[in-house]
Design a protein around this motif. Structure first.
Motif, mmCIF file in Angstrom:
data_model
loop_
_atom_site.group_PDB
_atom_site.id
_atom_site.type_symbol
_atom_site.label_atom_id
_atom_site.label_comp_id
_atom_site.label_asym_id
_atom_site.label_seq_id
_atom_site.Cartn_x
_atom_site.Cartn_y
_atom_site.Cartn_z
ATOM 1 N N PRO A 102 17.170 50.764 51.214
ATOM 2 C CA PRO A 102 18.521 50.618 50.642
ATOM 3 C C PRO A 102 19.264 49.492 51.360
ATOM 4 C CG PRO A 102 18.038 52.919 51.125
ATOM 5 C CD PRO A 102 16.947 52.112 51.775
ATOM 6 N N ILE A 103 19.923 48.640 50.593
ATOM 7 C CA ILE A 103 20.647 47.491 51.136
ATOM 8 C C ILE A 103 22.150 47.681 50.937
ATOM 9 C CG2 ILE A 103 21.059 45.006 50.880
ATOM 10 C CD1 ILE A 103 18.421 45.716 52.219
ATOM 11 N N HIS A 104 22.916 47.389 51.974
ATOM 12 C CA HIS A 104 24.376 47.433 51.889
ATOM 13 C C HIS A 104 24.909 46.007 51.862
ATOM 14 C CE1 HIS A 104 28.479 48.867 53.696
ATOM 15 N NE2 HIS A 104 28.552 48.592 52.408
ATOM 16 N N TYR A 105 25.463 45.613 50.737
ATOM 17 C CA TYR A 105 26.008 44.265 50.524
ATOM 18 C C TYR A 105 27.526 44.332 50.630
ATOM 19 C CZ TYR A 105 27.444 40.179 47.670
ATOM 20 O OH TYR A 105 28.046 39.044 47.188
ATOM 21 N N VAL A 106 28.092 43.584 51.572
ATOM 22 C CA VAL A 106 29.536 43.578 51.808
ATOM 23 C C VAL A 106 30.103 42.207 51.438
ATOM 24 C CG1 VAL A 106 31.361 43.812 53.538
ATOM 25 C CG2 VAL A 106 29.320 45.267 53.658
ATOM 26 N N SER A 107 31.181 42.205 50.666
ATOM 27 C CA SER A 107 31.821 40.951 50.270
ATOM 28 C C SER A 107 33.287 40.968 50.685
ATOM 29 C CB SER A 107 31.689 40.724 48.757
ATOM 30 O OG SER A 107 32.182 41.840 48.031
ATOM 31 N N LEU A 108 33.758 39.829 51.167
ATOM 32 C CA LEU A 108 35.105 39.710 51.717
ATOM 33 C C LEU A 108 35.827 38.511 51.112
ATOM 34 C CD1 LEU A 108 33.998 39.936 55.471
ATOM 35 C CD2 LEU A 108 34.824 41.860 54.085
ATOM 36 N N GLY A 109 37.167 38.537 51.216
ATOM 37 C CA GLY A 109 37.909 37.340 50.866
ATOM 38 C C GLY A 109 38.949 37.497 49.792
ATOM 39 N N ASP A 110 38.951 36.539 48.858
ATOM 40 C CA ASP A 110 40.025 36.414 47.883
ATOM 41 C C ASP A 110 39.547 36.713 46.460
ATOM 42 O OD1 ASP A 110 38.548 34.123 47.234
ATOM 43 O OD2 ASP A 110 39.791 32.831 48.483
ATOM 44 N N SER A 111 40.279 36.192 45.476
ATOM 45 C CA SER A 111 40.008 36.504 44.073
ATOM 46 C C SER A 111 38.641 36.029 43.593
ATOM 47 C CB SER A 111 41.094 35.891 43.179
ATOM 48 O OG SER A 111 41.186 34.485 43.387
ATOM 49 N N LEU A 112 38.094 34.987 44.220
ATOM 50 C CA LEU A 112 36.773 34.505 43.817
ATOM 51 C C LEU A 112 35.703 35.539 44.108
ATOM 52 C CD1 LEU A 112 36.589 30.729 44.838
ATOM 53 C CD2 LEU A 112 37.000 31.729 42.598
ATOM 54 N N THR A 113 35.898 36.280 45.188
ATOM 55 C CA THR A 113 34.951 37.337 45.524
ATOM 56 C C THR A 113 35.290 38.629 44.804
ATOM 57 O OG1 THR A 113 34.361 36.381 47.661
ATOM 58 C CG2 THR A 113 34.081 38.758 47.441
ATOM 59 N N GLU A 114 36.567 38.831 44.504
ATOM 60 C CA GLU A 114 36.958 40.013 43.728
ATOM 61 C C GLU A 114 36.418 39.925 42.307
ATOM 62 O OE1 GLU A 114 41.004 42.552 42.514
ATOM 63 O OE2 GLU A 114 41.166 40.640 43.568
ATOM 64 N N GLY A 115 36.261 38.681 41.817
ATOM 65 C CA GLY A 115 35.720 38.489 40.470
ATOM 66 C C GLY A 115 36.768 38.297 39.406
ATOM 67 N N VAL A 116 37.978 37.885 39.795
ATOM 68 C CA VAL A 116 39.063 37.670 38.837
ATOM 69 C C VAL A 116 38.681 36.573 37.843
ATOM 70 C CG1 VAL A 116 41.461 36.909 38.586
ATOM 71 C CG2 VAL A 116 40.822 38.417 40.482
ATOM 72 N N GLY A 117 38.871 36.841 36.565
ATOM 73 C CA GLY A 117 38.578 35.865 35.522
ATOM 74 C C GLY A 117 37.267 36.100 34.793
ATOM 75 N N ASP A 118 36.461 37.034 35.279
ATOM 76 C CA ASP A 118 35.172 37.329 34.652
ATOM 77 C C ASP A 118 35.393 38.182 33.404
ATOM 78 O OD1 ASP A 118 32.612 37.973 33.939
ATOM 79 O OD2 ASP A 118 32.070 38.948 35.828
ATOM 80 N N GLU A 119 35.422 37.543 32.257
ATOM 81 C CA GLU A 119 35.727 38.248 31.003
ATOM 82 C C GLU A 119 34.625 39.221 30.599
ATOM 83 O OE1 GLU A 119 33.442 34.606 29.595
ATOM 84 O OE2 GLU A 119 34.803 35.155 31.228
ATOM 85 N N LYS A 120 33.460 39.100 31.209
ATOM 86 C CA LYS A 120 32.365 40.027 30.902
ATOM 87 C C LYS A 120 32.371 41.244 31.826
ATOM 88 C CE LYS A 120 29.275 36.604 28.845
ATOM 89 N NZ LYS A 120 29.454 37.160 27.489
ATOM 90 N N ASN A 121 33.317 41.265 32.758
ATOM 91 C CA ASN A 121 33.478 42.402 33.676
ATOM 92 C C ASN A 121 32.177 42.770 34.397
ATOM 93 O OD1 ASN A 121 36.272 42.839 33.022
ATOM 94 N ND2 ASN A 121 35.600 43.774 31.091
ATOM 95 N N GLN A 122 31.498 41.750 34.891
ATOM 96 C CA GLN A 122 30.249 41.977 35.625
ATOM 97 C C GLN A 122 30.416 41.774 37.129
ATOM 98 O OE1 GLN A 122 27.095 39.664 33.847
ATOM 99 N NE2 GLN A 122 27.341 40.636 31.837
ATOM 100 N N GLY A 123 31.677 41.737 37.575
ATOM 101 C CA GLY A 123 31.917 41.646 39.011
ATOM 102 C C GLY A 123 31.843 40.253 39.589
ATOM 103 N N GLY A 124 32.027 39.236 38.746
ATOM 104 C CA GLY A 124 31.989 37.872 39.258
ATOM 105 C C GLY A 124 30.630 37.531 39.854
ATOM 106 N N TYR A 125 30.637 36.664 40.867
ATOM 107 C CA TYR A 125 29.359 36.292 41.494
ATOM 108 C C TYR A 125 28.784 37.461 42.283
ATOM 109 C CZ TYR A 125 31.094 35.845 46.307
ATOM 110 O OH TYR A 125 31.591 36.113 47.558
ATOM 111 N N VAL A 126 29.657 38.348 42.794
ATOM 112 C CA VAL A 126 29.193 39.471 43.614
ATOM 113 C C VAL A 126 28.335 40.430 42.792
ATOM 114 C CG1 VAL A 126 29.900 41.506 44.943
ATOM 115 C CG2 VAL A 126 31.131 39.337 45.223
#
Length: 274
Positions: free
Chosen positions: A44-68
């Protein structure tokens, strides 16, 4: 004859000890013997993401979590991965001083200690704060004066993560120039973005080989390829796909296997999966 044999034994012993010493030094620096690659076990892998809206995934109209979200899905195909749990601690509008405060508060200590891979984006809101504060008479000097302070905060952010996890692979993602959407005459904004990206890259690359810097500025030049959300600031689904692809390409170039001390691999080097 005995003397010759003794000399041969001595030389061989020195050679073996030297080889062991070199191997030990290489392993301490993160190098893993190629023969060990077949021994990667799924976990099992634990992936942690930090930061701003680019990591939050704001703007992803497909609701797939952005790049994360897309990267987490891709991780499922990696050698060494049985399942992926994502902790996305990013927040829209977050600046470097706020991310640093979050890290120094200790609220993420346990999360970071248990992380197997970390990504983060920061810096875009620092730049936009300068833009908003000097809207009527914006000058490059305003950015130049703030850059040293940003550099110190960025270094502290990286160190704060490292204090909790010495060898976790850290993927630091750069900033891009959203002003290219509005005009081809971007003036000095491209130079500003380059200077901020260069500061981040230098800090990441001088620290150690368990971290990489991923540039993305070239992915968001104008909106000719329809990579922006309708707010013309955040990426859309296509933009986030491009970010994910750039991360994967960079990981492949930098060798994820070595970056993760032999715990993960993008495939092709392990006999565990067919």
């Amino acid at each position: 004859m005995r003397k010759v044999w003794a000399v041969c034994v001595m030389v061989l012993s020195i050679s073996v000890l030297s080889a062991c010493d070199i191997t030990s030094q290489l392993e301490d620096s993160g190098w893993v013997p190629f023969s060990d690659k077949k021994n990667i076990k799924d976990k099992p892998i634990h992936y942690v993401s930090l930061g701003d809206s680019l990591t939050e995934g704001v703007g992803d109209e497909k609701n797939q979590g952005g790049y994360v979200g897309r990267l987490a899905k891709e991780m499922q195909t990696w050698d060494g991965v049985k399942s992926v749990t994502v902790t996305n601690a990013a927040k829209k509008g977050r600046r470097s001083d706020q991310l640093l405060a979050q890290l120094e508060s200790g609220e993420l200590d346990d999360t970071l200690k248990n992380a197997d891979i970390i990504t983060f984006t920061i810096g875009g809101n620092d730049i936009m704060k300068i833009v908003k504060s000097h809207m009527s008479n914006l000058d490059k000097g305003d950015f130049d004066r703030e850059l040293p302070s940003y550099e110190k905060r960025y270094e502290k952010i990286f160190q704060a993560i490292r204090e909790q996890n010495k060898k976790v692979p850290i993927i630091a993602i750069g900033v891009y120039n959203p002003f290219t959407v509005y005009t081809n005459d971007v003036g000095q904004t491209d130079i500003i973005m380059k200077e901020y990206n260069d500061v981040m890259r230098t800090i990441i690359e001088q620290e150690n080989h368990y971290a990489i810097f991923v540039p993305i500025n070239d992915l968001f030049v104008s909106d000719d390829d329809s990579v922006y959300h309708n707010d013309y600031f955040h990426p859309n689904a296509k933009g986030y796909r491009l970010m994910e692809h750039r991360i994967l390409t960079t990981l492949e170039q930098e060798d994820l296997y070595s970056l993760s001390s032999g715990n993960l691999d993008m495939g092709g080097n392990s006999d565990d999966k067919k």
